[in-house]
Write a protein that holds these residues in place. Sequence first.
Motif, PDB file in Angstrom:
ATOM      1  N   THR A 166     -13.601   9.216 -10.867  1.00 43.90           N
ATOM      2  CA  THR A 166     -14.753  10.119 -10.829  1.00 43.90           C
ATOM      3  C   THR A 166     -14.551  11.174 -11.896  1.00 43.90           C
ATOM      4  O   THR A 166     -13.538  11.864 -11.897  1.00 43.90           O
ATOM      5  CB  THR A 166     -14.886  10.782  -9.443  1.00 43.90           C
ATOM      6  OG1 THR A 166     -15.060   9.749  -8.474  1.00 43.90           O
ATOM      7  CG2 THR A 166     -16.083  11.726  -9.403  1.00 43.90           C
ATOM      8  N   SER A 188     -21.707  11.348  -6.240  1.00 46.11           N
ATOM      9  CA  SER A 188     -20.933  11.558  -7.460  1.00 46.11           C
ATOM     10  C   SER A 188     -20.861  10.259  -8.257  1.00 46.11           C
ATOM     11  O   SER A 188     -20.729   9.178  -7.686  1.00 46.11           O
ATOM     12  CB  SER A 188     -19.531  12.073  -7.136  1.00 46.11           C
ATOM     13  OG  SER A 188     -18.831  11.127  -6.378  1.00 46.11           O
ATOM     14  N   ASP A 242     -20.242  10.767  -0.451  1.00 46.35           N
ATOM     15  CA  ASP A 242     -19.128  11.109   0.425  1.00 46.35           C
ATOM     16  C   ASP A 242     -19.611  11.412   1.845  1.00 46.35           C
ATOM     17  O   ASP A 242     -20.791  11.263   2.160  1.00 46.35           O
ATOM     18  CB  ASP A 242     -18.284  12.253  -0.152  1.00 46.35           C
ATOM     19  CG  ASP A 242     -19.017  13.581  -0.195  1.00 46.35           C
ATOM     20  OD1 ASP A 242     -20.074  13.738   0.462  1.00 46.35           O
ATOM     21  OD2 ASP A 242     -18.524  14.493  -0.880  1.00 46.35           O
ATOM     22  N   ASP A 243     -18.684  11.844   2.698  1.00 47.69           N
ATOM     23  CA  ASP A 243     -19.000  12.104   4.111  1.00 47.69           C
ATOM     24  C   ASP A 243     -20.036  13.208   4.309  1.00 47.69           C
ATOM     25  O   ASP A 243     -20.687  13.282   5.349  1.00 47.69           O
ATOM     26  CB  ASP A 243     -17.727  12.468   4.877  1.00 47.69           C
ATOM     27  CG  ASP A 243     -16.750  11.313   4.918  1.00 47.69           C
ATOM     28  OD1 ASP A 243     -17.188  10.156   4.741  1.00 47.69           O
ATOM     29  OD2 ASP A 243     -15.554  11.569   5.115  1.00 47.69           O
ATOM     30  N   THR A 275     -19.127   7.610 -10.604  1.00 53.69           N
ATOM     31  CA  THR A 275     -17.775   7.095 -10.697  1.00 53.69           C
ATOM     32  C   THR A 275     -17.769   5.880 -11.621  1.00 53.69           C
ATOM     33  O   THR A 275     -18.689   5.063 -11.558  1.00 53.69           O
ATOM     34  CB  THR A 275     -17.265   6.680  -9.302  1.00 53.69           C
ATOM     35  OG1 THR A 275     -17.323   7.823  -8.439  1.00 53.69           O
ATOM     36  CG2 THR A 275     -15.859   6.149  -9.339  1.00 53.69           C
TER      37      THR A 275
END
Length: 133
Positions: free
Chosen positions: A124, A92, A86-87, A94
Amino acid sequence: MEFKHDQTWDNFEQVFNSHPTTKDGWNKLIDFHQKIKDKPYWTALRNLDFETEQLEIKNWLEELVQTEPFDKNIIAFWVGITKFVDDQDKESYTIYLVGCDNYDENDIEWATEPTYMPEERYFTFETLNKIDE
């Protein structure tokens, strides 16, 4: 001790073919691997709640094919797993679903050109990400 992939696969098939509950099957797989290499993380893995997440995955798949139906020409589905970042650079795991209008049991390349790629194809799941914490 050298890891025996064939023995692990044979154990997986044996457990899978016995049609256990999710929890029983998970524990049988852990039992097998814990005998090979006893580590403290096995207890944490035993405590993960896969049964609840199994229902969430089922609901996600049902909703996905209802809201984004696949064409009659789809003959095979691929359920994959990937890791997203992510940002904030948090990773994570998925899972995702795609469909193909071709299939070849002897060549995995059939899954590299999906023709069914729903917008909501990613899911996720928290349990798998707890393993990686």
